[in-house]
Design an enzyme around this catalytic site. Structure first.
Site, PDB file in Angstrom:
ATOM      1  N   ASP A  86      -6.160 -65.197  -0.698  1.00 23.60           N
ATOM      2  CA  ASP A  86      -5.254 -64.207  -0.117  1.00 23.60           C
ATOM      3  C   ASP A  86      -6.160 -63.379   0.772  1.00 23.60           C
ATOM      4  OD1 ASP A  86      -3.981 -61.726   0.417  1.00 23.60           O
ATOM      5  OD2 ASP A  86      -2.520 -62.204  -1.117  1.00 23.60           O
ATOM      6  N   HIS A  87      -6.077 -63.597   2.075  1.00 22.48           N
ATOM      7  CA  HIS A  87      -7.138 -63.014   2.916  1.00 22.48           C
ATOM      8  C   HIS A  87      -7.094 -61.487   2.949  1.00 22.48           C
ATOM      9  CE1 HIS A  87      -4.071 -62.953   6.111  1.00 22.48           C
ATOM     10  NE2 HIS A  87      -4.848 -62.109   6.749  1.00 22.48           N
TER      11      HIS A  87
ATOM     12  N   HIS B 123       0.350 -60.854   0.037  1.00 24.67           N
ATOM     13  CA  HIS B 123      -0.456 -59.703   0.483  1.00 24.67           C
ATOM     14  C   HIS B 123       0.094 -58.354   0.010  1.00 24.67           C
ATOM     15  CE1 HIS B 123      -1.998 -62.909   2.834  1.00 24.67           C
ATOM     16  NE2 HIS B 123      -1.157 -62.815   3.837  1.00 24.67           N
TER      17      HIS B 123
HETATM   18  O1  LIG Z   1      -0.933 -64.576   5.924  1.00 27.93           O
HETATM   19  C1  LIG Z   1      -0.473 -64.154   6.967  1.00 27.93           C
HETATM   20  O2  LIG Z   1      -1.008 -63.065   7.498  1.00 27.93           O
HETATM   21  C2  LIG Z   1      -0.862 -62.790   8.888  1.00 27.93           C
HETATM   22  C3  LIG Z   1      -1.218 -61.313   9.062  1.00 27.93           C
HETATM   23  O3  LIG Z   1      -2.574 -61.163   8.722  1.00 27.93           O
HETATM   24  P1  LIG Z   1      -3.436 -60.003   9.365  1.00 27.93           P
HETATM   25  O4  LIG Z   1      -4.765 -60.123   8.726  1.00 27.93           O
HETATM   26  O5  LIG Z   1      -3.451 -60.232  10.850  1.00 27.93           O
HETATM   27  O6  LIG Z   1      -2.733 -58.732   9.034  1.00 27.93           O
HETATM   28  C4  LIG Z   1       0.536 -63.056   9.374  1.00 27.93           C
HETATM   29  O7  LIG Z   1       0.560 -62.967  10.787  1.00 27.93           O
HETATM   30  C5  LIG Z   1       0.929 -64.459   8.980  1.00 27.93           C
HETATM   31  O8  LIG Z   1       2.282 -64.676   9.356  1.00 27.93           O
HETATM   32  C6  LIG Z   1       0.778 -64.668   7.511  1.00 27.93           C
HETATM   33  O9  LIG Z   1       0.947 -66.045   7.218  1.00 27.93           O
END
Ligand SMILES: O=C1O[C@H](COP(=O)(O)O)[C@@H](O)[C@H](O)[C@H]1O
Ligand SMILES: NC(=O)C1=CN([C@@H]2O[C@H](COP(=O)(O)OP(=O)(O)OC[C@H]3O[C@@H](n4cnc5c(N)ncnc54)[C@H](OP(=O)(O)O)[C@@H]3O)[C@@H](O)[C@H]2O)C=CC1
Length: 496
Positions: free
Chosen positions: A179-180, A242
């Protein structure tokens, strides 16, 4: 093993895809540049298209240069990359991959440590792990780890099936579910803000906090991911993972130690304490939206239903706002409001902790209202913390005025916050799973999300599209808070 410079082979399935190019290769390069990778490593890219090692290396080089905006003068780093063309559904070609890995173990003096990174569409996850086991790639003398990208299932049932499949080849301890958001500097900072400051933790409960708001807004639309997104929607794409992870970190009890197991166990308790939303209650607690045409950052953009690979009558939500209640002693009665969406006004992720009002306003003669104290955690693009307080206005009057105490993480010279993927890859190499999601967290999150998605899938949203691209979402998202006597704090609130 030298734990700070782990020796390993990294096998990236989906090495010619978007994620590998934009995030994984640049992250591996940064780790190398910082000396966090020993010279004893190799990366094997796997995908269907036919490429030689040389062609793959120049592809990786380009990706690193695009990311660093600098020419990569030295080829030593790139020489660690190899390519193996393989259709993951074809059993026979795994044997060749196995031989390549054994050869690279010898070349780089790697003691059989392997990371299998699945940067591919989720329908392949089970097939790949089954083949890795049946073809003997997981039978190694060193450690083996599986990094698995989202989405982890489509609902609880499919997530369970997927989990059962991958557990046939890897134990829970060997599975690193990415989960980045958990790799973001300020998300990791939530723990430090809470547990390293004597002033917050005593106030961190329903006696002093009125509500907590988490906004993650994006200006981008679905880009070229329409095929995936139209079957996912914002609830599954952002909230199930997230947003709920941020809620868990904000709401968890102090763990007895900052270890992987203790933190996870506290997070799971929060996810289990989320008040379940019955089908007929979804409208009370959740709001869905879909963007129409509009103007984002001065540019006209099309509506969601006009995007590539999106059904022109799509019922998929690109925006979600929700009110979450955590039914435990600490949080009883405190709403956690979340909102996330595509094509909104600004790219921003912020957490606002709104404290309760002072018991009585002693300044009622001179100041009509006193602004509530807010603790704002800026996750991105700015990183920092702001505490909104009230002070006396200068001069002879007894008026109050809002003031701010600001800490800006990425304004400090010398701080170059590593990208989330860089940190998470490094954690995985060192075997630290703290910032990855455990199966219990995934399961509890889906249990909460499933009733909401069931209702949304089965009822047509008659008002879609219901927010203009470039706005902060549908009006109903504002009403969700107004009903409780609150409002969304603007993502650019300056306390004035
Ligand atoms: O996991 C995801 O995250 C991105 C948003 O990530 P961020 O680090 O740029 O806030 C989202 O655009 C994408 O749809 C989703 O799969
Ligand atoms: N891109 C992003 O920003 C994010 C992506 N993710 C997740 O990461 C994963 C990968 O996403 P992304 O990189 O965007 O996907 P892409 O569609 O860009 O890449 C898919 C990759 O899989 C390979 N591939 C497809 N079919 C096969 C097959 N049968 N055998 C072998 N290789 C195959 C493709 O190469 P080839 O055609 O040569 O076979 C390509 O390298 C997904 O799970 C996604 O949800 C998660 C968060 C963000």
């Amino acid at each position: 093993m030298n734990n700070m410079n782990p020796k390993s082979l990294i096998v990236i399935f989906g090495a010619t895809g978007d994620l590998a190019k934009r995030k994984l290769f640049p992250s591996i390069y940064k780790l190398y540049q910082k000396g966090k990778l020993a010279e004893e490593f190799a990366v094997v890219g796997v995908a269907r298209r036919s490429l030689s090692d040389e062609e793959f290396r120049s592809y990786v080089k380009q990706s690193v240069e695009d990311s660093t905006k600098q020419e990569l003068k030295n080829d030593t780093f790139i020489s660690h990359f190899y390519y193996h063309s393989l259709d993951v559904t074809n059993t026979a070609s795994y044997q060749e991959l196995k031989s390549l890995l054994e050869r690279l173990d010898e070349t780089y003096n790697v003691p059989g440590n392997r990371i299998f990174y699945l940067a591919m569409a989720p329908e392949f996850f089970g097939t790949i792990t089954a083949h890795l086991k049946s073809e003997g790639l997981t039978a190694t003398n060193g450690w083996k780890r599986l990094v698995i990208e989202k989405p982890f299932g489509h609902d609880l049932k499919t997530a369970k099936q997927l989990n059962q499949e991958i557990r046939k080849a890897f134990s829970e301890k060997e599975i690193f579910r990415i989960d980045h958001y958990l790799g973001k500097e300020m998300v990791q900072n939530i723990e430090a803000i809470r547990f390293a400051n004597a002033i917050f933790e005593p106030l961190w409960n329903n006696r002093f906090i009125a509500n907590i708001q988490i906004t993650s807004s994006e200006t981008l639309g679905v880009e070229d991911r329409g095929r995936y997104y139209d079957h996912s929607g914002a609830l599954r794409d952002m909230v199930q993972n997230h947003m709920l992870q941020m809620v868990a970190l904000l709401a968890m009890e102090p763990p007895i130690k900052l270890t992987t197991d203790e933190i996870r166990s506290e997070k799971v308790k929060v996810l289990r304490a989320l008040r379940p939303i019955a089908h007929d209650e979804v409208d009370q607690y959740f709001v869905r939206g879909q963007y129409g045409r509009g103007v984002v950052k001065g540019k006209e953009v099309v509506g969601y239903r006009e995007e590539n690979n999106v059904d022109p009558n799509s019922n998929t939500e690109t925006f979600v706002a929700g009110k979450l209640m955590i039914d435990n002693f600490r949080w009883a009665g405190v709403p956690f409001y979340i909102r996330t969406g595509k094509r909104m006004t600004e790219k921003s992720t912020k957490i606002v902790v709104q404290f309760k009002d002072v018991p009585m306003n002693l300044y009622y003669r001179t100041s009509e209202t006193i602004a509530p104290n807010l603790l704002v955690i800026h996750i991105q693009p700015d990183e920092g913390i702001t505490l909104h307080l009230n002070a006396k206005k200068s001069g002879e009057t007894m008026k109050t005025t809002p003031i701010k105490l600001d800490y800006c993480n990425n304004c400090i010279d010398g701080i170059n916050t590593p990208e989330a993927y860089e940190k998470l890859l490094y954690d995985c190499m060192r075997g630290d799973a703290t910032n990855f999601t455990h199966w219990d967290e995934v399961a509890a999150s889906w249990s909460f999300i499933d009733p909401i998605s069931e209702v949304w899938e089965n009822t047509k949203a008659a008002d879609f599209p219901n927010y203009e691209a470039g706005s902060m979402g549908p009006k109903a998202a504002d009403k969700l808070l107004q009903k409780d006597g609150f409002h969304w704090w603007p993502i650019h609130y300056n306390g004035q």
